[in-house]
Design an enzyme around this catalytic site. Structure first.
Site, mmCIF file in Angstrom:
data_model
loop_
_atom_site.group_PDB
_atom_site.id
_atom_site.type_symbol
_atom_site.label_atom_id
_atom_site.label_comp_id
_atom_site.label_asym_id
_atom_site.label_seq_id
_atom_site.Cartn_x
_atom_site.Cartn_y
_atom_site.Cartn_z
ATOM 1 N N ASP A 128 1.940 -13.500 1.189
ATOM 2 C CA ASP A 128 3.163 -13.710 0.236
ATOM 3 C C ASP A 128 3.747 -14.001 0.343
ATOM 4 O OD1 ASP A 128 3.733 -12.615 2.639
ATOM 5 O OD2 ASP A 128 5.238 -11.423 1.380
ATOM 6 N N ARG A 165 7.983 -13.627 0.142
ATOM 7 C CA ARG A 165 8.807 -12.749 0.064
ATOM 8 C C ARG A 165 9.568 -12.392 1.776
ATOM 9 N NH1 ARG A 165 8.983 -6.585 -2.320
ATOM 10 N NH2 ARG A 165 9.122 -7.600 -4.331
ATOM 11 N N SER A 191 6.703 -7.199 1.701
ATOM 12 C CA SER A 191 5.752 -8.235 1.086
ATOM 13 C C SER A 191 5.532 -7.856 -0.311
ATOM 14 C CB SER A 191 4.454 -7.905 1.795
ATOM 15 O OG SER A 191 4.117 -7.550 2.901
ATOM 16 N N ASP A 242 3.012 -2.608 0.649
ATOM 17 C CA ASP A 242 3.960 -3.028 1.470
ATOM 18 C C ASP A 242 5.646 -3.257 0.584
ATOM 19 O OD1 ASP A 242 6.242 -3.008 4.025
ATOM 20 O OD2 ASP A 242 5.204 -5.258 4.627
ATOM 21 N N GLY A 282 7.172 -12.172 11.038
ATOM 22 C CA GLY A 282 7.442 -12.233 12.463
ATOM 23 C C GLY A 282 9.349 -12.908 12.073
ATOM 24 N N LYS A 327 5.241 -20.048 4.118
ATOM 25 C CA LYS A 327 4.570 -18.978 5.750
ATOM 26 C C LYS A 327 3.543 -19.546 6.261
ATOM 27 C CE LYS A 327 6.787 -14.812 4.091
ATOM 28 N NZ LYS A 327 6.462 -13.096 3.673
ATOM 29 N N SER A 346 3.382 -6.211 8.352
ATOM 30 C CA SER A 346 3.785 -5.069 7.567
ATOM 31 C C SER A 346 2.636 -4.708 7.501
ATOM 32 C CB SER A 346 5.365 -5.294 7.425
ATOM 33 O OG SER A 346 5.671 -5.576 5.792
ATOM 34 N N THR A 348 5.735 -8.787 5.868
ATOM 35 C CA THR A 348 4.738 -9.750 5.496
ATOM 36 C C THR A 348 3.732 -9.587 5.411
ATOM 37 O OG1 THR A 348 6.476 -11.591 6.761
ATOM 38 C CG2 THR A 348 4.139 -12.400 6.303
#
Length: 281
Positions: free
Chosen positions: A64, A66, A216, A213, A94, A80, A176, A48
């Site tokens: 984001d 994903r 994400s 990342d 998380g 999110k 992340s 995330t």
């Protein structure tokens, strides 16, 4: 972890106790060791990138879309940015189920407060409720949250960790991909930014997290909170990397050979059916 806990008796289920005793966690750990043959569950990496910025007239939140499950992209359009009240929104990183349930409970509690008092809740009140909820379970709820909103005292941005820690910040990124996002925020943030500049900063920080990342990705959502109202833009920017599926994965009949076949006759019982008219006069 939550699936294993749901199979335990109520005497060791932490969610059935408002304030679990330390002995509860010892019993839970003992049962886990028996179920996992002496081992411990491996941590599951989640992906995330969420960010928030305070600007001149309010708060801008971005995320984001994903959602991942280990190496699998489970959802490309996951939400999110969660609605709490008409003047408060929350970004979650998380475990997706934990963030959604936690924000739903918070929204329900604040809605009851508004109905009883006739007033809009303050952002600090929402933060205090989140702190109490998360600290109660000692980090078992995997919810890393960024809470932003506008109330009678001004516009505020808070971060709440899974153990109940809280900080008030002018800008923040979590998840992340937060290291790449924080690099953009720390380089370009300045107090009293205009709305367009704040939106561009949040968008670029989320994009940096997406590019750095693997967990994400996909679209970028954005929420602008001011005293005049809320503008939830979904998506604010669609993914620039799109591909078309070139092959069809539907196999024709006969692709897989039948090794053994057995026909079991079904015994059917004939039931007589009658129709009775209902008198509607």
């Amino acid at each position: 972890m939550h699936f294993l806990l749901s199979m335990f008796p109520s005497s060791i289920h932490p969610h059935l106790h408002p304030h679990p005793h330390p002995t509860t966690f010892c019993c839970r750990n003992a049962v886990l060791e028996d179920l996992l043959e002496g081992g411990t569950p491996k941590p599951l990496k989640t992906g995330t990138t969420i960010a928030g910025v305070v600007f001149k007239s309010g708060v801008v939140l971005g995320a984001d879309t994903r959602a991942t499950s280990s190496e699998v992209v489970a959802n490309k359009t996951c939400t999110k940015i969660h609605h709490i009240t008409p003047n408060i929104y929350c970004c979650g990183a998380g475990t997706a189920a934990d963030t959604q349930k936690t924000t739903d409970l918070l929204s329900s509690n604040l809605s009851i407060f508004s109905l009883n008092s006739g007033r809009k809740p303050r952002v600090l009140m929402a933060v205090n409720i989140l702190q109490d909820m998360l600290y109660r379970y000692r980090g078992q709820i995997g919810a890393h949250l960024i809470l932003g909103g506008v109330d009678c005292t001004g516009h505020h941005l808070y971060t709440v960790g899974p153990h109940g820690s809280m900080s008030k910040v002018p800008y923040l990124a979590m998840g992340s991909g937060d290291l790449a996002a924080l690099g953009i925020l720390e380089d370009r943030f300045k107090p009293d930014m205009e709305l367009e500049e704040a939106q561009l900063l949040v968008r670029d920080s989320i994009h940096a997290g997406i590019m750095s990342d693997l967990g994400s990705g996909n679209n970028i959502d954005m929420c602008v909170i001011t005293a005049q109202g809320v503008e939830y833009i979904r998506p604010y920017q669609e993914s620039e990397y799109s591909d078309q599926r070139r092959r069809k994965y539907k196999h024709h009949p006969g692709t897989t050979g039948v090794l053994e076949e057995e026909v079991v006759p079904l015994k059917l019982e004939v039931v007589e059916e009658t129709v009775q008219r209902m008198d509607t006069l």
